[in-house]
Design a protein around this motif. Sequence first.
Motif, PDB file in Angstrom:
ATOM      1  N   ALA A 142      63.226  29.754  47.766  1.00  0.00           N
ATOM      2  CA  ALA A 142      62.557  29.855  46.461  1.00  0.00           C
ATOM      3  C   ALA A 142      61.410  30.851  46.440  1.00  0.00           C
ATOM      4  O   ALA A 142      60.926  31.205  45.360  1.00  0.00           O
ATOM      5  CB  ALA A 142      62.052  28.478  46.031  1.00  0.00           C
ATOM      6  N   GLY A 143      60.971  31.321  47.608  1.00  0.00           N
ATOM      7  CA  GLY A 143      59.921  32.326  47.623  1.00  0.00           C
ATOM      8  C   GLY A 143      60.425  33.731  47.346  1.00  0.00           C
ATOM      9  O   GLY A 143      59.623  34.632  47.080  1.00  0.00           O
ATOM     10  N   GLN A 144      61.728  33.919  47.405  1.00  0.00           N
ATOM     11  CA  GLN A 144      62.306  35.224  47.124  1.00  0.00           C
ATOM     12  C   GLN A 144      62.424  35.445  45.609  1.00  0.00           C
ATOM     13  O   GLN A 144      62.413  34.493  44.830  1.00  0.00           O
ATOM     14  CB  GLN A 144      63.689  35.337  47.757  1.00  0.00           C
ATOM     15  N   ARG A 145      62.573  36.682  45.211  1.00  0.00           N
ATOM     16  CA  ARG A 145      62.851  37.033  43.824  1.00  0.00           C
ATOM     17  C   ARG A 145      63.932  38.111  43.830  1.00  0.00           C
ATOM     18  O   ARG A 145      64.069  38.879  44.783  1.00  0.00           O
ATOM     19  CB  ARG A 145      61.605  37.560  43.098  1.00  0.00           C
ATOM     20  N   SER A 146      64.721  38.152  42.757  1.00  0.00           N
ATOM     21  CA  SER A 146      65.783  39.143  42.626  1.00  0.00           C
ATOM     22  C   SER A 146      65.438  40.129  41.514  1.00  0.00           C
ATOM     23  O   SER A 146      64.772  39.770  40.532  1.00  0.00           O
ATOM     24  CB  SER A 146      67.113  38.463  42.302  1.00  0.00           C
ATOM     25  N   ALA A 155      69.152  30.941  39.669  1.00  0.00           N
ATOM     26  CA  ALA A 155      68.170  30.367  40.595  1.00  0.00           C
ATOM     27  C   ALA A 155      67.190  29.478  39.836  1.00  0.00           C
ATOM     28  O   ALA A 155      66.806  28.395  40.315  1.00  0.00           O
ATOM     29  CB  ALA A 155      67.426  31.480  41.327  1.00  0.00           C
ATOM     30  N   GLY A 156      66.790  29.925  38.652  1.00  0.00           N
ATOM     31  CA  GLY A 156      65.886  29.126  37.834  1.00  0.00           C
ATOM     32  C   GLY A 156      66.478  27.802  37.403  1.00  0.00           C
ATOM     33  O   GLY A 156      65.759  26.801  37.260  1.00  0.00           O
ATOM     34  N   LEU A 157      67.800  27.762  37.205  1.00  0.00           N
ATOM     35  CA  LEU A 157      68.439  26.487  36.875  1.00  0.00           C
ATOM     36  C   LEU A 157      68.344  25.510  38.046  1.00  0.00           C
ATOM     37  O   LEU A 157      68.197  24.298  37.847  1.00  0.00           O
ATOM     38  CB  LEU A 157      69.892  26.714  36.469  1.00  0.00           C
ATOM     39  N   GLY A 158      68.444  26.026  39.275  1.00  0.00           N
ATOM     40  CA  GLY A 158      68.212  25.163  40.428  1.00  0.00           C
ATOM     41  C   GLY A 158      66.784  24.669  40.479  1.00  0.00           C
ATOM     42  O   GLY A 158      66.520  23.498  40.800  1.00  0.00           O
ATOM     43  N   ALA A 159      65.842  25.555  40.154  1.00  0.00           N
ATOM     44  CA  ALA A 159      64.437  25.145  40.114  1.00  0.00           C
ATOM     45  C   ALA A 159      64.198  24.077  39.053  1.00  0.00           C
ATOM     46  O   ALA A 159      63.410  23.141  39.256  1.00  0.00           O
ATOM     47  CB  ALA A 159      63.561  26.368  39.844  1.00  0.00           C
ATOM     48  N   ALA A 160      64.891  24.192  37.917  1.00  0.00           N
ATOM     49  CA  ALA A 160      64.748  23.182  36.868  1.00  0.00           C
ATOM     50  C   ALA A 160      65.205  21.813  37.358  1.00  0.00           C
ATOM     51  O   ALA A 160      64.579  20.789  37.062  1.00  0.00           O
ATOM     52  CB  ALA A 160      65.540  23.602  35.630  1.00  0.00           C
ATOM     53  N   GLU A 161      66.303  21.790  38.112  1.00  0.00           N
ATOM     54  CA  GLU A 161      66.768  20.508  38.666  1.00  0.00           C
ATOM     55  C   GLU A 161      65.716  19.910  39.598  1.00  0.00           C
ATOM     56  O   GLU A 161      65.464  18.693  39.586  1.00  0.00           O
ATOM     57  CB  GLU A 161      68.084  20.707  39.397  1.00  0.00           C
ATOM     58  N   ILE A 162      65.108  20.751  40.429  1.00  0.00           N
ATOM     59  CA  ILE A 162      64.056  20.261  41.326  1.00  0.00           C
ATOM     60  C   ILE A 162      62.897  19.674  40.523  1.00  0.00           C
ATOM     61  O   ILE A 162      62.373  18.584  40.845  1.00  0.00           O
ATOM     62  CB  ILE A 162      63.548  21.408  42.226  1.00  0.00           C
ATOM     63  N   LEU A 163      62.482  20.349  39.463  1.00  0.00           N
ATOM     64  CA  LEU A 163      61.357  19.870  38.668  1.00  0.00           C
ATOM     65  C   LEU A 163      61.665  18.564  37.955  1.00  0.00           C
ATOM     66  O   LEU A 163      60.763  17.742  37.740  1.00  0.00           O
ATOM     67  CB  LEU A 163      60.936  20.934  37.657  1.00  0.00           C
ATOM     68  N   ARG A 164      62.927  18.360  37.566  1.00  0.00           N
ATOM     69  CA  ARG A 164      63.273  17.085  36.939  1.00  0.00           C
ATOM     70  C   ARG A 164      63.159  15.931  37.934  1.00  0.00           C
ATOM     71  O   ARG A 164      62.803  14.814  37.555  1.00  0.00           O
ATOM     72  CB  ARG A 164      64.676  17.154  36.350  1.00  0.00           C
ATOM     73  N   ALA A 165      63.452  16.208  39.183  1.00  0.00           N
ATOM     74  CA  ALA A 165      63.373  15.169  40.210  1.00  0.00           C
ATOM     75  C   ALA A 165      61.996  15.090  40.853  1.00  0.00           C
ATOM     76  O   ALA A 165      61.572  14.010  41.290  1.00  0.00           O
ATOM     77  CB  ALA A 165      64.433  15.428  41.287  1.00  0.00           C
ATOM     78  N   PRO A 167      58.558  16.394  39.612  1.00  0.00           N
ATOM     79  CA  PRO A 167      57.673  17.071  38.651  1.00  0.00           C
ATOM     80  C   PRO A 167      56.467  17.709  39.345  1.00  0.00           C
ATOM     81  O   PRO A 167      55.858  17.114  40.237  1.00  0.00           O
ATOM     82  CB  PRO A 167      57.242  15.940  37.712  1.00  0.00           C
ATOM     83  N   GLY A 168      56.178  18.932  38.938  1.00  0.00           N
ATOM     84  CA  GLY A 168      55.034  19.630  39.493  1.00  0.00           C
ATOM     85  C   GLY A 168      55.307  20.371  40.782  1.00  0.00           C
ATOM     86  O   GLY A 168      54.380  20.972  41.351  1.00  0.00           O
ATOM     87  N   HIS A 169      56.541  20.359  41.275  1.00  0.00           N
ATOM     88  CA  HIS A 169      56.866  21.064  42.509  1.00  0.00           C
ATOM     89  C   HIS A 169      56.447  22.533  42.352  1.00  0.00           C
ATOM     90  O   HIS A 169      56.991  23.253  41.512  1.00  0.00           O
ATOM     91  CB  HIS A 169      58.366  20.967  42.783  1.00  0.00           C
ATOM     92  N   PRO A 170      55.490  23.026  43.147  1.00  0.00           N
ATOM     93  CA  PRO A 170      54.906  24.346  42.852  1.00  0.00           C
ATOM     94  C   PRO A 170      55.876  25.507  42.994  1.00  0.00           C
ATOM     95  O   PRO A 170      55.886  26.414  42.147  1.00  0.00           O
ATOM     96  CB  PRO A 170      53.742  24.450  43.850  1.00  0.00           C
ATOM     97  N   ALA A 171      56.685  25.510  44.053  1.00  0.00           N
ATOM     98  CA  ALA A 171      57.613  26.636  44.241  1.00  0.00           C
ATOM     99  C   ALA A 171      58.673  26.654  43.151  1.00  0.00           C
ATOM    100  O   ALA A 171      59.059  27.726  42.663  1.00  0.00           O
ATOM    101  CB  ALA A 171      58.261  26.550  45.623  1.00  0.00           C
ATOM    102  N   ALA A 172      59.149  25.479  42.756  1.00  0.00           N
ATOM    103  CA  ALA A 172      60.150  25.407  41.701  1.00  0.00           C
ATOM    104  C   ALA A 172      59.562  25.843  40.367  1.00  0.00           C
ATOM    105  O   ALA A 172      60.206  26.571  39.593  1.00  0.00           O
ATOM    106  CB  ALA A 172      60.725  24.002  41.597  1.00  0.00           C
ATOM    107  N   LEU A 217      58.042  23.420  31.526  1.00  0.00           N
ATOM    108  CA  LEU A 217      56.727  24.026  31.733  1.00  0.00           C
ATOM    109  C   LEU A 217      55.805  23.832  30.537  1.00  0.00           C
ATOM    110  O   LEU A 217      54.699  24.363  30.504  1.00  0.00           O
ATOM    111  CB  LEU A 217      56.884  25.518  32.041  1.00  0.00           C
ATOM    112  N   GLY A 218      56.267  23.061  29.545  1.00  0.00           N
ATOM    113  CA  GLY A 218      55.414  22.701  28.413  1.00  0.00           C
ATOM    114  C   GLY A 218      55.062  23.864  27.513  1.00  0.00           C
ATOM    115  O   GLY A 218      53.919  23.987  27.058  1.00  0.00           O
TER     116      GLY A 218
END
Length: 360
Positions: A142-146, A155-165, A167-172, A217-218
């Motif tokens: 998650a520290g990489q960017r394309s 990749a952002g959709l994977g991050a969204a799944e992490i945040l739903r499980a 909340p507040g996960h900084p890298a996601a 992200l509100g």
Amino acid sequence: MTASLSTIAPARIESAPAPMWTHLHRLSDDTGLFEHARNSIVRREHGYCVDDVGRGLLVVSREPAPDPGLLHLADVYLGYLNHAQAPDGRFRNRLSHGRVWSGEPDTGDWWGRALWGLGTAAACCEASWIREEALAAFEQGAGQRSEWPRAMAVAGLGAAEILRAHPGHPAAAALLADAAAAVGTPGPDPSWEWPDPVLTYANAALAEVVVAAGDLLGDPLLLGSGLRMLRWLIGAQTRADGRLSMIPVAGWRQGTPRGLFDQQPIEVAHLADACATAAEITGDDFFENALGACVAWFLGENDGEVVMYDPRSGGGYDGLTPIGPNRNQGAESTIAFIATMQHARALATRNAIRASGGAP
């Protein structure tokens, strides 16, 4: 358009088959998931790729009650992604049947699809060991960017799944924000409510990641932009009779005529994913009806009026051509069929609960 969608969707949701796993098992071995098939016969000479293994991990992890066979597939797919990942979080993509990698680790589309699968597994898989290992691999990547917006979107959709499980996960959270920024928002032209003058592939994933970022992200303005993109995309791909007519593999540029074929099942699956996300966030029946039209596309409500899967093998057909289905049943199309039927099952369950007077 809403009325047209609503006339076709409900009946097809009720008649949709359950997700079928037979062909996914056929395409898999103890290393990974083979990319191609001729009809339903595996073409081992083409080997494996992270693109499809990431998708495979995603659909297996979404299953609410996976049997031991599906958990085994999750183990295999996660092992492949771990093997493909470099220490800096990038991924190699292609592995031959002889177990030789080609290419160097990078952040192309396959990096994004790996993170989508890993994020979904970390958030949703019923097996705790899969969740733990998938989260570690996601965080490593998650520290990489394309430089490619579509890679960032998935990749952002994977991050969204992490945040739903979590909340507040900084890298996601950081990855999701950067993914939405990479996609952008639509301009002022109401006839083309899209950030770019051309639509190519994975179009609905671009809208979905903006919707997810606005929600998680509100940011109400960002959420509104994403929903506007998705509504426009649905409208651009809906015929007067409510059937979907997907943007073909050649793409579509603003101000030019749009082609009709070849249409790709993965595009339908991306649209189903986006509609499911939007429906969950907004409660708007429009998105549920559009999801129903995605299901109907596989069941024959499409421009070819042909069923787009093989009920005997469980495989999804590789494309809708001017002369009917491309009857090869590769990993991408089979997973697209499975993913869309997973949404159909979830929607049918919600509709049944509503009909009985329960909470949705």
